[in-house]
Design an enzyme around this catalytic site. Sequence first.
Site, short mmCIF file in Angstrom:
data_model
loop_
_atom_site.label_atom_id
_atom_site.label_comp_id
_atom_site.label_asym_id
_atom_site.label_seq_id
_atom_site.Cartn_x
_atom_site.Cartn_y
_atom_site.Cartn_z
N HIS A 1 65.57 -2.75 0.19
CA HIS A 1 65.73 -2.77 -1.08
C HIS A 1 64.65 -3.87 -1.56
O HIS A 1 64.57 -4.74 -1.17
CB HIS A 1 67.16 -2.95 -1.39
CG HIS A 1 67.54 -3.30 -2.65
ND1 HIS A 1 67.72 -2.35 -3.42
CD2 HIS A 1 67.59 -4.40 -3.71
CE1 HIS A 1 67.88 -2.57 -4.89
NE2 HIS A 1 67.85 -3.75 -4.84
N LEU B 1 77.15 -0.28 -2.76
CA LEU B 1 75.54 -0.19 -2.81
C LEU B 1 74.71 -1.36 -2.80
O LEU B 1 75.17 -2.47 -3.40
CB LEU B 1 75.58 0.40 -4.50
CG LEU B 1 73.94 0.72 -4.53
CD1 LEU B 1 73.35 1.80 -3.71
CD2 LEU B 1 74.10 0.97 -6.04
N ASP B 2 73.85 -1.46 -2.05
CA ASP B 2 72.96 -2.43 -1.80
C ASP B 2 73.64 -3.81 -1.46
O ASP B 2 73.29 -4.74 -1.93
CB ASP B 2 72.06 -2.56 -3.23
CG ASP B 2 71.16 -1.42 -3.46
OD1 ASP B 2 70.90 -1.16 -4.57
OD2 ASP B 2 70.91 -0.61 -2.27
C1 GRF Z 1 59.94 0.87 -2.25
O1 GRF Z 1 59.84 -0.10 -3.25
C2 GRF Z 1 60.99 0.63 -1.45
O2 GRF Z 1 61.78 -0.84 -1.62
C3 GRF Z 1 62.22 1.56 -2.25
O3 GRF Z 1 61.53 2.48 -2.40
C4 GRF Z 1 60.12 2.12 -3.01
C5 GRF Z 1 59.22 3.41 -2.29
O4 GRF Z 1 59.05 3.25 -0.77
N1 GRF Z 1 63.34 1.70 -1.42
P1 GRF Z 1 58.38 4.13 -0.07
O5 GRF Z 1 56.77 3.88 -0.32
O6 GRF Z 1 58.78 5.43 -0.26
O7 GRF Z 1 58.49 3.57 1.36
#
Ligand code: GRF
Length: 200
Positions: free
Chosen positions: A109, A144-145
């Site tokens: 996250h 969540l989170d």
């Molecule tokens: C990132 O900021 C990640 O923290 C969030 O989704 C964004 C894109 O992630 N979960 P990715 O490039 O698809 O791995």
Amino acid sequence: MKRVAIPISGGGSNMVELLKSMTGDHPARACVVLSNIPDAGGLAKAEAAGVPTVVVDHKPFGADRAAFEAEMAKALDQYQPDIIALAGFMRVLTAEFVARYQGRMLNIHPSLLPKYRGLHTHARAIEAGDDIAGCTVHEVTADLDDGPILGQARVPVVAGDTPETLAARVLVQEHRLYPAVLRRFAAGDRSPLIFEDAEP
Ligand code: GRF
């Protein structure tokens, strides 16, 4: 050797870094990359890396979250994963789905949890005038989170930062943190990994 399933929804940059890390004496290997979005850019990257991919499009299920998740679980379980590493997976999961994998499902996250659960984390940190932002890898629980923190990396917010410039700076640390945490987790170590402050 632990088997890791990696659900994605987009470009999968975190997924790519996880795949790159699972080599040599690493105790885990990717068994499948799953996407809820049929044309997610990460699917081609996983295929290029020789990792099986599967799409479970959530749209046909409409508001029936449980039906979508039943399909997703069926698809995942065909690959017999030991660990689920959510990486840019943008669906909120119900308590029932989480219960199937509780204790072996991780997520990354883009904030220093417990601050800024949910979306638009970088805009919220800038808006609040925070000096420090970052990312967290945590075990996924029904809330969540939430869930036990397995790793965090802190990143300075600099004057003039936009959500995009901060996101880019945090993403660099995400790509370092997630592989390091997954390796420890796969080896049975759930102690939190806290990275030193990154350069501005
Ligand atoms: C990132 O900021 C990640 O923290 C969030 O989704 C964004 C894109 O992630 N979960 P990715 O490039 O698809 O791995």
